[in-house]
Design an enzyme around this catalytic site. Structure first.
Site, mmCIF file in Angstrom:
data_model
loop_
_atom_site.group_PDB
_atom_site.id
_atom_site.type_symbol
_atom_site.label_atom_id
_atom_site.label_comp_id
_atom_site.label_asym_id
_atom_site.label_seq_id
_atom_site.Cartn_x
_atom_site.Cartn_y
_atom_site.Cartn_z
ATOM 1 C CB SER A 7 -0.910 0.020 1.231
ATOM 2 O OG SER A 7 -1.564 1.266 1.341
ATOM 3 C CG HIS A 32 -4.096 -1.518 -1.378
ATOM 4 N ND1 HIS A 32 -5.192 -2.278 -1.731
ATOM 5 C CD2 HIS A 32 -4.497 -0.731 -0.343
ATOM 6 C CE1 HIS A 32 -6.207 -1.963 -0.942
ATOM 7 N NE2 HIS A 32 -5.818 -1.020 -0.097
ATOM 8 C CG ASP A 34 -5.425 2.171 1.616
ATOM 9 O OD1 ASP A 34 -6.393 1.396 1.486
ATOM 10 O OD2 ASP A 34 -4.322 1.801 2.054
ATOM 11 C CG MET A 36 -8.732 7.047 3.051
ATOM 12 S SD MET A 36 -7.797 6.852 4.593
ATOM 13 C CE MET A 36 -6.152 7.258 4.022
ATOM 14 C CG HIS A 65 -9.911 0.261 0.121
ATOM 15 N ND1 HIS A 65 -9.385 0.071 1.388
ATOM 16 C CD2 HIS A 65 -11.263 0.266 0.290
ATOM 17 C CE1 HIS A 65 -10.364 -0.021 2.263
ATOM 18 N NE2 HIS A 65 -11.514 0.101 1.628
ATOM 19 C CG MET A 67 -11.569 3.370 2.638
ATOM 20 S SD MET A 67 -10.192 3.213 3.816
ATOM 21 C CE MET A 67 -8.811 3.448 2.687
ATOM 22 C CG MET A 136 -11.639 -2.756 5.837
ATOM 23 S SD MET A 136 -10.100 -2.303 4.980
ATOM 24 C CE MET A 136 -9.260 -1.329 6.229
ATOM 25 N N GLY A 143 -3.191 4.441 8.534
ATOM 26 C CA GLY A 143 -2.213 3.371 8.533
ATOM 27 C C GLY A 143 -1.583 3.216 9.907
ATOM 28 C CG ASP A 175 -5.857 -2.616 3.849
ATOM 29 O OD1 ASP A 175 -4.807 -2.453 4.489
ATOM 30 O OD2 ASP A 175 -6.364 -1.727 3.128
ATOM 31 N N GLY A 176 -4.713 -4.131 6.861
ATOM 32 C CA GLY A 176 -4.617 -3.475 8.150
ATOM 33 C C GLY A 176 -3.789 -4.218 9.170
ATOM 34 N N GLY A 177 -2.604 -3.698 9.487
ATOM 35 C CA GLY A 177 -1.783 -4.276 10.541
ATOM 36 C C GLY A 177 -1.079 -5.565 10.183
ATOM 37 C CB SER A 198 4.972 0.229 7.976
ATOM 38 O OG SER A 198 4.245 -0.656 8.794
#
Length: 286
Positions: A7, A32, A34, A36, A65, A67, A136, A143, A175-177, A198
């Site tokens: 991402s 990816h 994001d 927003m 994506h 959002m 999610m 992030g 997606d996420g963490g 990251s």
């Protein structure tokens, strides 16, 4: 099959081109985005210019994506800017089925996402309409959040349902963490498209990071780096500097380092939706 989707929200925009080149050289399957708007989620990121610029210079499928509020107003423009996958949220107002069909009509793969608080059963009626479903694993909008392991039960139930319908290779995205110490749990649960920020862009060797993440997902041995991560003439720091260096090394290894914010490619979108991007006037496709 496993798809790695770095991402760019976690990239350094000063060197974005170089970092995306490293991501492509490292064999990432998707890139990816994001997107927003500060309304649907409490953050603002980027839009058409960044997507269009990268689509002209890189061959990875672009996974967008959205959002944002009222995504149906922008589907044509994102497709024209080069999006190969366009994900909308089931929590958006409007007719989700019609929006997914609109995405497909514009030549992109339709995808639907759900927030952590939305029951997984709500997307079951959309499985046949979408080419991918995004679960999610953090609250969307920022992030660097901690992975929510309880979301993997949603992934398991979704994988069971897609297999029951005969879709053995259906794309389930998370997606996420996600990072090297939990990617295998997500893959084992049935996710095969892994978005990572990251954990990829926080590394000083992006291709090697991607190689390690692939191995970790399949619980294979982590490969040795092709070059030493520390040069031979490196002098270790001492005292307080040593403590700082140790914390930085831990952060880089786990993907916590602070950073700023292969499926077939759907090639030409401009001939499928009569819109333009950038500074030109755009006409909405029917």
């Amino acid at each position: 099959m496993l798809f790695i989707a770095p991402s760019i929200l976690a990239s350094n925009f000063v060197t974005l081109g170089d970092q995306v080149s490293a991501v492509q050289a490292g064999g990432a399957d998707f890139l990816h985005f994001d997107v927003m708007d500060g309304v649907f989620v409490p953050n603002i990121s980027f839009g058409f210019p960044v997507l269009k610029s990268l689509s002209l210079h890189f061959s990875m499928p672009l996974d967008v994506h959205l959002m944002i509020q009222n995504p149906d107003l922008y589907i044509e423009r994102f497709a024209a800017a080069g999006a190969d996958y366009i994900t909308i949220h089931i929590e958006n107002e409007g007719d989700t089925v019609e929006m997914l069909r609109k995405i497909r009509k514009c030549g992109a793969h339709p995808s639907v996402a759900l927030k952590p608080g939305t029951p997984i059963e709500e997307v079951f009626p959309l499985i046949d309409e979408a080419d991918m479903i995004l679960v999610m694993t953090v609250e969307p909008g920022f992030g660097g959040q901690s992975f929510m392991p309880e979301m993997l039960e949603k992934v398991r139930r979704l994988r069971e349902e897609t297999q029951r319908r005969g879709y053995d290779r259906y794309k389930i995205e998370v997606d996420g963490g996600l990072r090297i110490d939990n990617i295998a749990d997500a893959y084992d649960a049935g996710a095969n498209v892994i978005v990572m920020g990251s954990a990829v862009f926080g590394s000083h060797d992006i291709p090697y990071a991607i190689k390690c993440l692939r191995a970790a997902a399949k619980r294979e041995p982590i490969p040795e780096p092709s070059e030493p991560l520390i040069s031979e003439d490196y002098t270790p720091p001492t005292g307080e500097d040593a403590a700082e260096a140790e914390q930085l090394e831990i952060a880089e290894t786990t993907g916590d380092a602070e950073v700023s914010s292969s499926d077939e490619n759907v090639s030409s979108h401009d001939d499928k939706c009569d819109v333009t991007v950038g500074d030109e006037t755009d006409t909405t496709a029917e």
